[in-house]
Design a protein around this motif. Sequence first.
Motif, PDB file in Angstrom:
ATOM      1  N   HIS A 195       0.823  -1.213   0.000  1.00 20.52           N
ATOM      2  CA  HIS A 195       0.000   0.000   0.000  1.00 20.52           C
ATOM      3  C   HIS A 195       0.862   1.270   0.000  1.00 20.52           C
ATOM      4  O   HIS A 195       0.427   2.313  -0.497  1.00 20.52           O
ATOM      5  N   LEU A 196       2.059   1.182   0.583  1.00 21.94           N
ATOM      6  CA  LEU A 196       2.932   2.346   0.629  1.00 21.94           C
ATOM      7  C   LEU A 196       3.617   2.620  -0.709  1.00 21.94           C
ATOM      8  O   LEU A 196       4.020   3.758  -0.973  1.00 21.94           O
ATOM      9  N   ALA A 197       3.756   1.609  -1.538  1.00 19.95           N
ATOM     10  CA  ALA A 197       4.563   1.731  -2.760  1.00 19.95           C
ATOM     11  C   ALA A 197       4.177   2.928  -3.630  1.00 19.95           C
ATOM     12  O   ALA A 197       5.054   3.710  -4.028  1.00 19.95           O
ATOM     13  N   PRO A 198       2.888   3.140  -3.971  1.00 25.58           N
ATOM     14  CA  PRO A 198       2.573   4.299  -4.818  1.00 25.58           C
ATOM     15  C   PRO A 198       2.832   5.632  -4.124  1.00 25.58           C
ATOM     16  O   PRO A 198       3.218   6.607  -4.778  1.00 25.58           O
ATOM     17  N   LEU A 199       2.635   5.700  -2.804  1.00 27.08           N
ATOM     18  CA  LEU A 199       2.916   6.934  -2.063  1.00 27.08           C
ATOM     19  C   LEU A 199       4.406   7.226  -2.059  1.00 27.08           C
ATOM     20  O   LEU A 199       4.835   8.367  -2.241  1.00 27.08           O
ATOM     21  N   VAL A 200       5.204   6.184  -1.856  1.00 32.47           N
ATOM     22  CA  VAL A 200       6.656   6.339  -1.852  1.00 32.47           C
ATOM     23  C   VAL A 200       7.152   6.762  -3.234  1.00 32.47           C
ATOM     24  O   VAL A 200       7.994   7.661  -3.361  1.00 32.47           O
ATOM     25  N   ALA A 201       6.635   6.133  -4.281  1.00 33.40           N
ATOM     26  CA  ALA A 201       7.055   6.489  -5.641  1.00 33.40           C
ATOM     27  C   ALA A 201       6.761   7.958  -5.917  1.00 33.40           C
ATOM     28  O   ALA A 201       7.595   8.679  -6.495  1.00 33.40           O
ATOM     29  N   ASP A 202       5.597   8.438  -5.492  1.00 40.38           N
ATOM     30  CA  ASP A 202       5.225   9.832  -5.711  1.00 40.38           C
ATOM     31  C   ASP A 202       6.137  10.777  -4.937  1.00 40.38           C
ATOM     32  O   ASP A 202       6.625  11.778  -5.487  1.00 40.38           O
TER      33      ASP A 202
END
Length: 264
Positions: A183-190
């Motif tokens: 769940h964190l992956a897209p937030l981290v990428a952004d």
Amino acid sequence: MDGVTGALLDPHRRPRPLPDSEPLTAEDHRRLIGVLETVDRAADLLEFRERLVVALQSWFGFIGVAVLHGDTLAEAIREGCGVQGGYTSEFMADYAERWAEMDPLRSEAVPGLLRTRGVIRLSEVPGSEAFRREFLHPNGITDKAAMLVDGGPAGVLCVGMAVADSPSVPERDIALLHALRRHLAPLVADQLARDRERRAATANWQLTPREWEVADLAARGLTNRQIAERLFIGVDTVKKHLSRVLAETACTSRTQLAVRFAAA
């Protein structure tokens, strides 16, 4: 009313019951949501990392948390910038002086393990027994976990978490960390992409990633000691970085640096 059947095909539908084999409880899912709600409105990477530290302490009960990032996993582990919370300055000073190079989580084996598993325990890393017995255990830490969050082309986040109340990181926490990293992956990428764009906009400032972080914290009003504790580096190292930052940005004071960074 006669002849009115209503708008719903099945007005008595109920949520699907969780199977007995469900690895996570409703409480676990609330913890997961609690972490995500804490970090998803962070204004920038620095705030995101600091919020993640607090969230993992609050929702998981980890006693110490470190959040590192880099363009690659190996860079994040060995040279990555980051923040920490929950550790005393004395502990961090001892770690930096005597134990950092012996930390099994910084060994060459860990990037491969993390890429394969996503989440690992320190106790699962080959050769970690002496480090845990001679350094961590005397300081009240029984085990640690490491989690990889892949941000794709923007880089990676590597999170280290310590426990004190169980012989190893509980299996349920490991299962929940696996769910959390997805769940964190897209937030981290952004956040990593936005941070890279921000630094690219000031490419004329020839700052290293660590100098950039010191400058950013100084511009936010933190003292040298506060910066040192946040980034787990020495106060003298902060002074050295800050001197070069002021020279590189042609600033004569922290106030002027804050104005420059606000405009960046």
